[in-house]
Motif scaffolding. Structure first.
Motif, PDB file in Angstrom:
ATOM      1  N   THR A 275      -1.391  12.864  -9.699  1.00 28.54           N
ATOM      2  CA  THR A 275      -2.135  13.902  -8.990  1.00 28.54           C
ATOM      3  C   THR A 275      -1.232  15.120  -8.824  1.00 28.54           C
ATOM      4  OG1 THR A 275      -1.453  12.745  -6.996  1.00 28.54           O
ATOM      5  CG2 THR A 275      -3.735  12.506  -7.630  1.00 28.54           C
ATOM      6  N   PRO A 276      -1.823  16.312  -8.752  1.00 28.04           N
ATOM      7  CA  PRO A 276      -0.998  17.501  -8.567  1.00 28.04           C
ATOM      8  C   PRO A 276      -0.351  17.498  -7.184  1.00 28.04           C
ATOM      9  CG  PRO A 276      -3.333  18.065  -8.514  1.00 28.04           C
ATOM     10  CD  PRO A 276      -3.250  16.628  -8.866  1.00 28.04           C
ATOM     11  N   ALA A 278       0.672  18.585  -3.443  1.00 19.59           N
ATOM     12  CA  ALA A 278      -0.043  19.294  -2.380  1.00 19.59           C
ATOM     13  C   ALA A 278       0.612  20.661  -2.188  1.00 19.59           C
ATOM     14  CB  ALA A 278       0.047  18.486  -1.089  1.00 19.59           C
ATOM     15  N   PRO A 279      -0.096  21.618  -1.552  1.00 20.78           N
ATOM     16  CA  PRO A 279       0.531  22.921  -1.312  1.00 20.78           C
ATOM     17  C   PRO A 279       1.883  22.747  -0.602  1.00 20.78           C
ATOM     18  CG  PRO A 279      -1.780  23.001  -0.716  1.00 20.78           C
ATOM     19  CD  PRO A 279      -1.472  21.580  -1.056  1.00 20.78           C
ATOM     20  N   HIS A 491      -0.401  -1.350  -0.487  1.00 21.50           N
ATOM     21  CA  HIS A 491      -0.139  -0.498   0.681  1.00 21.50           C
ATOM     22  C   HIS A 491      -1.306   0.436   0.983  1.00 21.50           C
ATOM     23  CE1 HIS A 491       1.291   1.715  -2.850  1.00 21.50           C
ATOM     24  NE2 HIS A 491       0.941   2.793  -2.202  1.00 21.50           N
ATOM     25  N   ARG A 495      -5.051   2.311   4.706  1.00 22.49           N
ATOM     26  CA  ARG A 495      -5.436   3.718   4.783  1.00 22.49           C
ATOM     27  C   ARG A 495      -6.920   3.899   4.988  1.00 22.49           C
ATOM     28  NH1 ARG A 495      -1.796   6.697   0.250  1.00 22.49           N
ATOM     29  NH2 ARG A 495       0.142   5.637   0.769  1.00 22.49           N
ATOM     30  N   GLN A 499      -7.613   9.687   3.567  1.00 22.14           N
ATOM     31  CA  GLN A 499      -6.199   9.822   3.196  1.00 22.14           C
ATOM     32  C   GLN A 499      -5.972   9.565   1.706  1.00 22.14           C
ATOM     33  OE1 GLN A 499      -5.021   6.948   6.051  1.00 22.14           O
ATOM     34  NE2 GLN A 499      -4.646   8.446   7.647  1.00 22.14           N
ATOM     35  N   LEU A 500      -7.071   9.455   0.961  1.00 21.78           N
ATOM     36  CA  LEU A 500      -6.973   9.193  -0.476  1.00 21.78           C
ATOM     37  C   LEU A 500      -7.505  10.395  -1.267  1.00 21.78           C
ATOM     38  CD1 LEU A 500      -6.484   6.313   0.476  1.00 21.78           C
ATOM     39  CD2 LEU A 500      -8.170   5.524  -1.143  1.00 21.78           C
ATOM     40  N   SER A 501      -7.061  10.525  -2.526  1.00 20.48           N
ATOM     41  CA  SER A 501      -7.609  11.579  -3.378  1.00 20.48           C
ATOM     42  C   SER A 501      -8.948  11.117  -3.932  1.00 20.48           C
ATOM     43  CB  SER A 501      -6.645  11.877  -4.514  1.00 20.48           C
ATOM     44  OG  SER A 501      -6.650  10.812  -5.437  1.00 20.48           O
TER      45      SER A 501
ATOM     46  N   MET B   1      -3.638  19.127  -2.018  1.00 17.02           N
ATOM     47  CA  MET B   1      -4.453  19.135  -0.818  1.00 17.02           C
ATOM     48  C   MET B   1      -4.694  17.721  -0.308  1.00 17.02           C
ATOM     49  SD  MET B   1      -5.629  22.101   0.224  1.00 17.02           S
ATOM     50  CE  MET B   1      -5.941  23.768  -0.295  1.00 17.02           C
ATOM     51  N   ASN B   2      -4.983  16.833  -1.270  1.00 16.93           N
ATOM     52  CA  ASN B   2      -5.463  15.540  -0.845  1.00 16.93           C
ATOM     53  C   ASN B   2      -4.483  14.418  -1.193  1.00 16.93           C
ATOM     54  OD1 ASN B   2      -5.772  15.795  -3.543  1.00 16.93           O
ATOM     55  ND2 ASN B   2      -8.012  16.028  -3.451  1.00 16.93           N
ATOM     56  N   VAL B   3      -3.230  14.754  -1.257  1.00 13.92           N
ATOM     57  CA  VAL B   3      -2.272  13.736  -1.621  1.00 13.92           C
ATOM     58  C   VAL B   3      -1.610  13.199  -0.360  1.00 13.92           C
ATOM     59  CG1 VAL B   3      -0.271  13.218  -3.022  1.00 13.92           C
ATOM     60  CG2 VAL B   3      -1.851  14.990  -3.712  1.00 13.92           C
ATOM     61  N   THR B   4      -1.560  11.903  -0.232  1.00 11.68           N
ATOM     62  CA  THR B   4      -0.850  11.337   0.903  1.00 11.68           C
ATOM     63  C   THR B   4       0.325  10.555   0.354  1.00 11.68           C
ATOM     64  OG1 THR B   4      -2.402   9.531   0.790  1.00 11.68           O
ATOM     65  CG2 THR B   4      -2.745  11.151   2.524  1.00 11.68           C
ATOM     66  N   THR B   5       1.432  10.702   0.974  1.00 13.50           N
ATOM     67  CA  THR B   5       2.594   9.974   0.502  1.00 13.50           C
ATOM     68  C   THR B   5       2.982   8.869   1.471  1.00 13.50           C
ATOM     69  OG1 THR B   5       3.783  11.898   1.310  1.00 13.50           O
ATOM     70  CG2 THR B   5       3.629  11.624  -1.068  1.00 13.50           C
ATOM     71  N   ALA B   6       3.255   9.254   2.725  1.00 10.87           N
ATOM     72  CA  ALA B   6       3.667   8.240   3.685  1.00 10.87           C
ATOM     73  C   ALA B   6       2.457   7.446   4.158  1.00 10.87           C
ATOM     74  CB  ALA B   6       4.342   8.898   4.875  1.00 10.87           C
ATOM     75  N   PRO B   7       2.542   6.112   4.126  1.00 17.87           N
ATOM     76  CA  PRO B   7       1.416   5.330   4.631  1.00 17.87           C
ATOM     77  C   PRO B   7       1.277   5.526   6.136  1.00 17.87           C
ATOM     78  CG  PRO B   7       3.224   3.895   3.981  1.00 17.87           C
ATOM     79  CD  PRO B   7       3.618   5.285   3.627  1.00 17.87           C
TER      80      PRO B   7
END
Lengths: 681, 295
Positions: A275-276, A278-279, A491, A495, A499-501, B1-7
């Motif tokens: 995925t790209p 985030a800003p 993991h 969520r 919180q998902l794309s 915009m919609n990327v989450t890294t830390a759970p």
């Protein structure tokens, strides 16, 4: 180049994040649009392409601010203009055509009143001539019977007609430039092709400049001279349409191009993984580095600049000469084949569905009313392990059929049976647990089909508890296993969907359907809410699951290329009636039903050398005709009275290919063959 | 915009804490919540801290003005007003504190249920609700109280019943927004029953609206309870109650205003506190009441 019409110099746009830091949405963008030029801006959602187009009008969405740079339109700094001056420029010399015109037209005002208002505000036409001019504009956008349209309300028009009205309004001020934000997204293929031809002709005839924002490279190929590819708020590639679409020198552009399913290539497209950022999430190096197949150490430590190439294009990459290592043709997998079994996985016998219910009085008086069936006479058999594609325009009844099979919409007549068993109950409430488990449905938009209040674990446990009675450790194990199968880690279980794309959400929706270990999976436009690169990954996943699980799919889509990539057999629907059914190779080749022909001709390929053929009107019919062939009113190959009165017979072709038409198969081949020759000469 | 890294942690407790933090961080929430907490704590501890016996009459000093011994003076029977103001909210908080959750629960359930089944049954029920709401509340309530008598055991079910009816409307409207979404269709297609759909799919999405609605209903119910006491149908003397105190002291208002002022300030500060909290809660949960039509 003389003074450009739109001159965007080194602009950056950003917003303030939660902890007070500035997060850029656009980073140092330079773009010039000359008089009469048309430029396409492409990129995935979140790449900043719409923000850039709106910034050209001096407009930023709430919360965004200009960090540096300037935008000039005809030499005037758009961010330094007063409100009054902006009102004059916007809608007058610089007009915007938004994505969903149905929503941008005022619902309580007649079309005529809205057009006249646009003329009053943005043109020099004297008041007395406003009505005549408005009618003339409606004629220019090729709306049939402009005088009648003037007195209609927006909701009385179809999506394509609303879009035409929006174009007419934009033309009212005789603009020098048009900004188009995904103007044809959400429209049917035939309508889209007609609108694009219209825009192309109007822009050429008036010498208007166009900035065309779209994720659809096919549309861009048709209307634009130049293309700008955006990624994570940066321009990564800029060049002529031919350069960008036939031999792009940036790895991202190549990946994007390869991920588009093409009618000419029956294989699955290649997915562009990841995925790209985030800003504010892009590091010191190239923003694309994490997804790039050619990334080297230097790409991680230094950010490449937009560098002019010998061919004239500009690219933001250290190694543009290596880009051709990424194949465009698609090394994607062939559609998976599963050994056939004796019993068909799904059989629809004379299925008919009606949305109209008998009225209260008819019920009391026990009156039989003639109901117009929304869907009628559907006979389809899907073999086990086969994928059936259902295609057609919106309103063709393809989703309605899926809902009936899933039991959400009771059919008016006919039978549905799964795996050769007893017919399914009409309503889901009366179906046995085994029948329920065997048939699973995946919806179009995962934002809508996943409960926003449930964690992924809670979403997956529903089928597992319901059908298998799992609990405790076994439930957790199984959930993690199923997530693994859709290539998501355990993991993700904690969520929430938000919180998902988009692609991850759709994977969860797929996982939920497969948790039931179904025999038949109904896919309702499952990729149309996703970006192309994500779509390719989802198609690949569905294909993999079919190979390992032996699942049968009924795959509904309005996108003919997507259907081709996944389906063994294809059924074409018009107005709830089957037109053509057969192996996908036969359906996508001639001879075909005149409707299929119209659909295929209207498909846009991301190739500047192909042009769609517009052979039928793009009128949207609201209800099927009472008698005769459903396609009679639009058919380019209509014979005559027989089409209006008699239901056409099934004409049998090779390998179970059947066409429902009064023309014999041989006659259709002749007609369609002749046309191809005419095109060549 | 919609990327989450830390759970992230997504436990219910965490969500409640996040919302609570948001409420407190808003000025209206901070002021409102402290007023509510102050009143609730006061109601719990007031019997231990009051300076006088609330029943103790003193014919020697009736309707005296504020002084050091009696901060808010005395009433027409010579009882200490300050003591009675401190104790005057106990009955009201007890009755409404029990009746509000009951009202929101039954009204919410009925609203969600009819929102889910929809169709003609739903239409007919809503017309009944409309008809019911068109009658003045005090009339309906007085009829019931006159029939069954006063006292907590009548007041709680009466208030819970009448204040649950408008909740039906709110819950039904909120449910209609959710029912049309695909996750409900998905649940139906899987074969879940109606009760599971209500509990698993609808309730979590309607709960926010119900919470805010509950807070608003609480303040209206307090007002209604005080009105009933004022009219003599609520708390019976000599139990101190704000509504009753206002009724008693209103005849002497021209020369002994403190007798009215004390209970009025107490009652309005509690109601304002609840309303401010409800407002902040609505904003924290993302339900803006200003954008919705009042019912």
């Amino acid at each position: 180049m003389s003074t450009p019409l739109i001159d965007i110099r080194n602009i950056s746009v950003g917003f303030t994040g939660k902890s007070g830091e500035t997060l850029p949405v656009l980073r140092n963008i330079d773009l010039r649009v000359g008089e009469g030029e048309s430029i396409g801006i492409v990129g995935e959602s979140g790449s900043g392409k719409s923000t850039l187009a709106l910034a050209a009008m001096g407009y930023l969405k709430r919360g965004l601010r200009l960090l540096n740079g300037a935008v000039a339109f005809q030499g005037q700094d758009m961010f330094a203009q007063s409100r009054r001056e902006l009102e004059h420029i916007r809608g007058g010399e610089l007009a915007l055509i938004p994505q969903n015109s149905g929503q941008s037209l005022t619902p309580t005002l007649r079309i005529g009143a809205q057009l006249i208002e646009a003329l009053r505000l943005h043109s020099d036409v004297p008041d007395a001539k406003h009505t005549a001019k408005a009618v003339e504009l409606l004629g220019q956008v090729r709306l049939p019977d402009p005088d009648a349209i003037m007195t209609r309300f927006p909701h009385e028009l179809s999506g394509g007609q609303q879009q035409r009205v929006a174009i007419a309004m934009a033309l009212a001020g005789e603009p020098h430039a048009l900004l188009l934000d995904e103007p044809t997204t959400g429209l049917d293929v035939t309508t889209q092709a007609h609108i694009l031809e219209l825009l192309r002709d109007i822009a050429r005839a008036r010498g208007m400049a166009m900035v065309y924002v779209s994720h659809d490279l096919g549309a861009i190929a048709r209307v634009c001279d130049h293309v700008v590819v955006m990624y994570a708020g940066e321009v990564v590639l800029q060049g002529t349409t031919r350069q960008v679409l036939t031999a792009p020198v940036h790895p991202y552009a190549r990946g994007l191009l390869a991920s588009i399913p093409k009618l000419s290539d029956p294989r699955l497209p290649v997915a562009l993984d990841g995925t790209p950022p985030a800003p504010g999430g892009a590091g010191a190096g190239c923003a694309f580095v994490d997804r790039c197949a050619l990334a080297q150490d230097r790409c991680r430590s230094a950010r490449p600049e937009l560098t002019p190439q010998p061919g004239g294009e500009a690219v933001r990459c250290f190694f543009p000469e290596q880009a051709d290592q990424i194949s465009l043709a698609g090394t994607g997998a062939e559609p998976a084949k599963v050994a056939a079994a004796d019993e068909p996985a799904l059989r629809l016998e004379d299925l008919s569905i009606s949305y109209s219910q008998p009225g209260v009085f008819d019920k009391i008086l026990r009156r039989e009313t003639a109901r117009v069936m929304t869907v009628d006479g559907i006979e389809i058999t899907v073999e086990k392990g086969e994928t059936l594609g259902l295609v057609g325009e919106s309103g063709s009844g393809k989703s309605t059929i899926l809902k009936a099979v899933a039991g959400l919409l009771p059919p008016a007549g006919g039978q549905i049976s799964v795996s050769g068993g007893a017919p399914l109950a009409r309503e889901v409430e009366y179906r046995s647990a085994d029948h329920l488990r065997k048939v699973q449905l995946i919806f179009q938009n995962p934002d809508d089909s996943l409960n926003p209040r449930h964690t992924i674990a809670e979403i997956l446990e529903q089928p597992l508890k319901l059908y298998f009675g799992l609990g405790g450790d076994a439930l957790y194990q199984r959930s993690a296993e199923i997530l693994e199968r859709v290539r998501l880690g355990a993991h993700y279980l904690d969520r929430l969907p938000s919180q998902l794309s988009g692609g991850e959400k759709q994977r969860v929706a797929i996982a939920r359907a497969f948790a039931a270990e179904p025999e038949l999976v109904l896919c309702d436009e499952v990729t149309s809410a996703l970006d192309v690169s994500v779509q390719a990954a989802v198609l690949d996943l569905l294909n993999d699951l079919k190979a390992t699980q032996g699942t049968t799919y009924v795959f509904v889509s309005h996108d003919l290329a997507v259907v081709r990539a996944l389906s063994d057999r294809v059924a074409v629907l018009y107005q709830g009636r089957l037109c053509e059914i057969g192996p996908s190779a036969s359906v996508y080749a001639t001879p075909s039903h005149p409707y299929t022909e119209v659909l295929l001709d209207a498909v846009l390929e991301p190739d500047p050398d192909t042009a769609p053929t517009l052979s039928a009107d793009d009128v949207v019919e609201m209800s099927p005709p009472a008698r005769g062939c459903p396609f009679q009113r639009r058919c380019p190959r209509k014979i005559g009275a027989i089409c209006d009165t008699d239901t056409p017979p099934w004409q049998q072709g090779k390998d179970g290919h059947a066409i429902r038409c009064h023309h014999a198969v041989a006659e259709l081949s002749r007609l369609q063959g002749v046309q191809t020759k005419e095109q060549v000469s | 915009m919609n990327v989450t890294t830390a759970p992230q942690q997504n436990t219910r407790l965490n969500r409640i804490l996040t919302v609570l933090r948001d409420v407190v961080s808003r000025p209206s929430g901070a002021i409102g919540l402290s007023l509510v907490v102050f009143h609730v704590v006061l109601a719990l501890v007031s019997p231990l801290i009051v300076p006088y016996d609330y029943k103790a009459m003193n014919s020697a000093m009736m309707l005296t003005g504020p002084e050091t011994a009696h901060w808010l003076g005395t009433d027409h029977l010579g009882r200490d007003v300050f003591t009675r103001v401190l104790l005057g909210g106990r009955e009201a908080l007890l009755v409404t504190g029990i009746a509000t959750p009951i009202a929101v629960s039954w009204g919410g359930f009925v609203g969600i249920f009819f929102g889910l089944i929809g169709g003609r049954v739903d239409e007919v029920l809503m017309r009944v609700v409309d008809a019911f709401l068109s009658l003045p509340w005090i009339l309906k309530m007085l009829v019931l109280i006159v029939t069954f008598g006063t006292g907590i055991e009548v007041l709680i079910p009466t208030l819970a019943f009448f204040y649950g009816i408008p909740v039906i409307r709110i819950a039904r409207a909120a449910t209609h927004d959710v029912v049309a979404r695909d996750f409900v269709a998905a649940s139906r297609a899987r074969g879940h029953g109606r009760m599971t759909i209500i509990q698993r799919e609808l309730l979590p999405n309607v709960l926010d609206t119900l919470m805010v609605e509950g807070a608003m209903r609480w303040s209206w119910m307090l007002l209604a309870f005080s009105s009933l006491s004022f009219l003599g149908f609520g708390v019976s003397p000599p139990t101190p109650d704000w509504g009753l105190m206002i009724a008693d002291a209103r005849g002497f208002m021209s020369f002994a205003p403190w007798g009215v002022l004390g209970p009025v300030i107490a009652l309005s500060s509690l109601i304002i506190g609840i309303n401010l909290t409800a407002d902040a809660l609505a904003k924290a949960l993302g339900i803006d009441r200003a954008q919705k039509a009042p019912v």
